[in-house]
Design a protein around this motif. Sequence first.
Motif, PDB file in Angstrom:
ATOM      1  N   PRO A  61     -64.062 -49.812 -33.339  1.00 21.01           N
ATOM      2  CA  PRO A  61     -65.181 -49.362 -32.504  1.00 21.01           C
ATOM      3  C   PRO A  61     -65.041 -49.729 -31.029  1.00 21.01           C
ATOM      4  CG  PRO A  61     -65.951 -50.720 -34.346  1.00 21.01           C
ATOM      5  CD  PRO A  61     -64.471 -50.692 -34.405  1.00 21.01           C
ATOM      6  N   ASP A  62     -64.165 -50.670 -30.707  1.00 19.29           N
ATOM      7  CA  ASP A  62     -63.963 -51.020 -29.299  1.00 19.29           C
ATOM      8  C   ASP A  62     -63.153 -49.968 -28.549  1.00 19.29           C
ATOM      9  OD1 ASP A  62     -65.451 -53.290 -29.192  1.00 19.29           O
ATOM     10  OD2 ASP A  62     -63.785 -54.672 -29.445  1.00 19.29           O
ATOM     11  N   GLU A  63     -62.546 -49.025 -29.261  1.00 24.41           N
ATOM     12  CA  GLU A  63     -61.739 -47.984 -28.631  1.00 24.41           C
ATOM     13  C   GLU A  63     -62.619 -46.772 -28.281  1.00 24.41           C
ATOM     14  OE1 GLU A  63     -58.310 -47.047 -31.018  1.00 24.41           O
ATOM     15  OE2 GLU A  63     -57.639 -49.131 -31.038  1.00 24.41           O
ATOM     16  N   ARG A  64     -63.734 -47.012 -27.656  1.00 31.78           N
ATOM     17  CA  ARG A  64     -64.662 -45.942 -27.272  1.00 31.78           C
ATOM     18  C   ARG A  64     -64.086 -45.122 -26.123  1.00 31.78           C
ATOM     19  NH1 ARG A  64     -70.029 -46.603 -29.021  1.00 31.78           N
ATOM     20  NH2 ARG A  64     -70.197 -48.533 -30.180  1.00 31.78           N
ATOM     21  N   GLN A  65     -64.317 -43.840 -26.204  1.00 29.50           N
ATOM     22  CA  GLN A  65     -63.932 -42.939 -25.123  1.00 29.50           C
ATOM     23  C   GLN A  65     -65.178 -42.203 -24.653  1.00 29.50           C
ATOM     24  OE1 GLN A  65     -60.274 -40.594 -25.706  1.00 29.50           O
ATOM     25  NE2 GLN A  65     -60.154 -41.620 -27.688  1.00 29.50           N
ATOM     26  N   GLN A  66     -65.404 -42.231 -23.374  1.00 25.78           N
ATOM     27  CA  GLN A  66     -66.524 -41.503 -22.763  1.00 25.78           C
ATOM     28  C   GLN A  66     -65.932 -40.257 -22.103  1.00 25.78           C
ATOM     29  OE1 GLN A  66     -69.539 -42.447 -23.249  1.00 25.78           O
ATOM     30  NE2 GLN A  66     -69.674 -44.661 -23.235  1.00 25.78           N
ATOM     31  N   LEU A  67     -66.269 -39.113 -22.622  1.00 25.43           N
ATOM     32  CA  LEU A  67     -65.750 -37.850 -22.087  1.00 25.43           C
ATOM     33  C   LEU A  67     -66.873 -37.074 -21.416  1.00 25.43           C
ATOM     34  CD1 LEU A  67     -63.651 -36.735 -25.196  1.00 25.43           C
ATOM     35  CD2 LEU A  67     -62.871 -38.057 -23.234  1.00 25.43           C
ATOM     36  N   THR A  68     -66.510 -36.339 -20.393  1.00 24.47           N
ATOM     37  CA  THR A  68     -67.442 -35.448 -19.711  1.00 24.47           C
ATOM     38  C   THR A  68     -66.834 -34.049 -19.717  1.00 24.47           C
ATOM     39  OG1 THR A  68     -68.036 -37.298 -18.287  1.00 24.47           O
ATOM     40  CG2 THR A  68     -68.798 -35.136 -17.605  1.00 24.47           C
ATOM     41  N   PRO A  69     -67.032 -33.311 -20.811  1.00 24.81           N
ATOM     42  CA  PRO A  69     -66.465 -31.960 -20.872  1.00 24.81           C
ATOM     43  C   PRO A  69     -67.046 -31.054 -19.794  1.00 24.81           C
ATOM     44  CG  PRO A  69     -67.186 -32.712 -23.039  1.00 24.81           C
ATOM     45  CD  PRO A  69     -67.718 -33.684 -22.033  1.00 24.81           C
ATOM     46  N   ARG A  70     -66.185 -30.210 -19.258  1.00 26.37           N
ATOM     47  CA  ARG A  70     -66.582 -29.239 -18.215  1.00 26.37           C
ATOM     48  C   ARG A  70     -66.561 -27.837 -18.823  1.00 26.37           C
ATOM     49  NH1 ARG A  70     -68.623 -32.865 -15.175  1.00 26.37           N
ATOM     50  NH2 ARG A  70     -67.200 -34.296 -14.190  1.00 26.37           N
ATOM     51  N   GLU A  71     -67.460 -27.002 -18.325  1.00 24.35           N
ATOM     52  CA  GLU A  71     -67.532 -25.637 -18.849  1.00 24.35           C
ATOM     53  C   GLU A  71     -66.277 -24.869 -18.441  1.00 24.35           C
ATOM     54  OE1 GLU A  71     -70.948 -22.279 -19.519  1.00 24.35           O
ATOM     55  OE2 GLU A  71     -71.145 -23.630 -17.811  1.00 24.35           O
ATOM     56  N   LEU A  72     -65.647 -24.231 -19.427  1.00 26.24           N
ATOM     57  CA  LEU A  72     -64.411 -23.480 -19.154  1.00 26.24           C
ATOM     58  C   LEU A  72     -64.661 -22.351 -18.171  1.00 26.24           C
ATOM     59  CD1 LEU A  72     -62.537 -23.154 -22.572  1.00 26.24           C
ATOM     60  CD2 LEU A  72     -61.801 -24.347 -20.513  1.00 26.24           C
ATOM     61  N   TYR A  73     -65.569 -21.479 -18.525  1.00 28.76           N
ATOM     62  CA  TYR A  73     -65.932 -20.350 -17.663  1.00 28.76           C
ATOM     63  C   TYR A  73     -67.446 -20.282 -17.629  1.00 28.76           C
ATOM     64  CZ  TYR A  73     -61.101 -19.188 -18.637  1.00 28.76           C
ATOM     65  OH  TYR A  73     -59.751 -19.248 -18.771  1.00 28.76           O
ATOM     66  N   GLU A  74     -67.992 -20.029 -16.471  1.00 34.00           N
ATOM     67  CA  GLU A  74     -69.436 -19.997 -16.317  1.00 34.00           C
ATOM     68  C   GLU A  74     -70.060 -18.979 -17.267  1.00 34.00           C
ATOM     69  OE1 GLU A  74     -72.621 -19.113 -12.798  1.00 34.00           O
ATOM     70  OE2 GLU A  74     -70.696 -19.986 -12.249  1.00 34.00           O
ATOM     71  N   GLY A  75     -71.106 -19.410 -17.934  1.00 30.48           N
ATOM     72  CA  GLY A  75     -71.837 -18.517 -18.833  1.00 30.48           C
ATOM     73  C   GLY A  75     -71.331 -18.501 -20.265  1.00 30.48           C
ATOM     74  N   THR A  76     -70.261 -19.210 -20.564  1.00 30.55           N
ATOM     75  CA  THR A  76     -69.708 -19.172 -21.920  1.00 30.55           C
ATOM     76  C   THR A  76     -70.333 -20.194 -22.863  1.00 30.55           C
ATOM     77  OG1 THR A  76     -67.933 -20.720 -21.383  1.00 30.55           O
ATOM     78  CG2 THR A  76     -67.470 -18.359 -21.099  1.00 30.55           C
ATOM     79  N   GLY A  77     -70.835 -21.299 -22.312  1.00 32.72           N
ATOM     80  CA  GLY A  77     -71.369 -22.359 -23.172  1.00 32.72           C
ATOM     81  C   GLY A  77     -70.273 -23.110 -23.910  1.00 32.72           C
ATOM     82  N   ILE A  78     -69.028 -22.942 -23.453  1.00 34.04           N
ATOM     83  CA  ILE A  78     -67.890 -23.644 -24.065  1.00 34.04           C
ATOM     84  C   ILE A  78     -67.368 -24.653 -23.046  1.00 34.04           C
ATOM     85  CG2 ILE A  78     -65.581 -23.426 -25.034  1.00 34.04           C
ATOM     86  CD1 ILE A  78     -66.370 -20.574 -25.893  1.00 34.04           C
ATOM     87  N   TYR A  79     -67.309 -25.899 -23.473  1.00 30.22           N
ATOM     88  CA  TYR A  79     -66.922 -27.000 -22.596  1.00 30.22           C
ATOM     89  C   TYR A  79     -65.652 -27.650 -23.125  1.00 30.22           C
ATOM     90  CZ  TYR A  79     -71.697 -26.333 -20.995  1.00 30.22           C
ATOM     91  OH  TYR A  79     -72.851 -25.789 -20.502  1.00 30.22           O
ATOM     92  N   ARG A  80     -64.824 -28.158 -22.207  1.00 29.59           N
ATOM     93  CA  ARG A  80     -63.516 -28.696 -22.594  1.00 29.59           C
ATOM     94  C   ARG A  80     -63.284 -30.068 -21.963  1.00 29.59           C
ATOM     95  NH1 ARG A  80     -58.352 -29.190 -20.509  1.00 29.59           N
ATOM     96  NH2 ARG A  80     -56.668 -28.876 -21.983  1.00 29.59           N
TER      97      ARG A  80
END
Length: 184
Positions: free
Chosen positions: A127-146
Amino acid sequence: MSTTGTVQSDAVSREQRGAHKWVALIVGLLGLQFVMSFTALYLALSDESMAIVPDYHEQALQWDQRAALQRASDALGWQSHVTIAPLDEPEAEIYKRREVMVRVIDEHKAPVSGARIELTMFPHARPDERQQLTPRELYEGTGIYRAVATVRRDGIWELRLRVARGADLYLLTEERELQLMAAR
């Protein structure tokens, strides 16, 4: 007199040897206890799977507020799907890098675009190997983040997703089994 003195000195020396054996046994058992205690202490402190949940007491005190946030999140009717797959790059397997795709849709099945997403992920085994990610939207309006994560071990992982758009807040916590697989 010489016979009596010899018998008495033999009896005394036997008593002393017996006493030395008992003292040595007691000191040996105390020493063994000391060694075992420090061995247990070392093993407990060096175990990588041991982790302390940050602010656990505060979280417990704020349980009602967190439950209310989760109810409000559930009432939104939003859904999400998180996909974790090997990256298509030469060093991806060496560094155990994985592509994390997050798809979020609202109650009308329309993409949730322009949201701020935070994803926390960690293996249950470490549990100490936590990763905090901030996915960004691939293309505006898609609702898909990477985003890109490092997945160094197989096993059960916990994913904590937080999606904020305007005043709306969507929360999801799920467990997933991840397998290390070679990128193809």
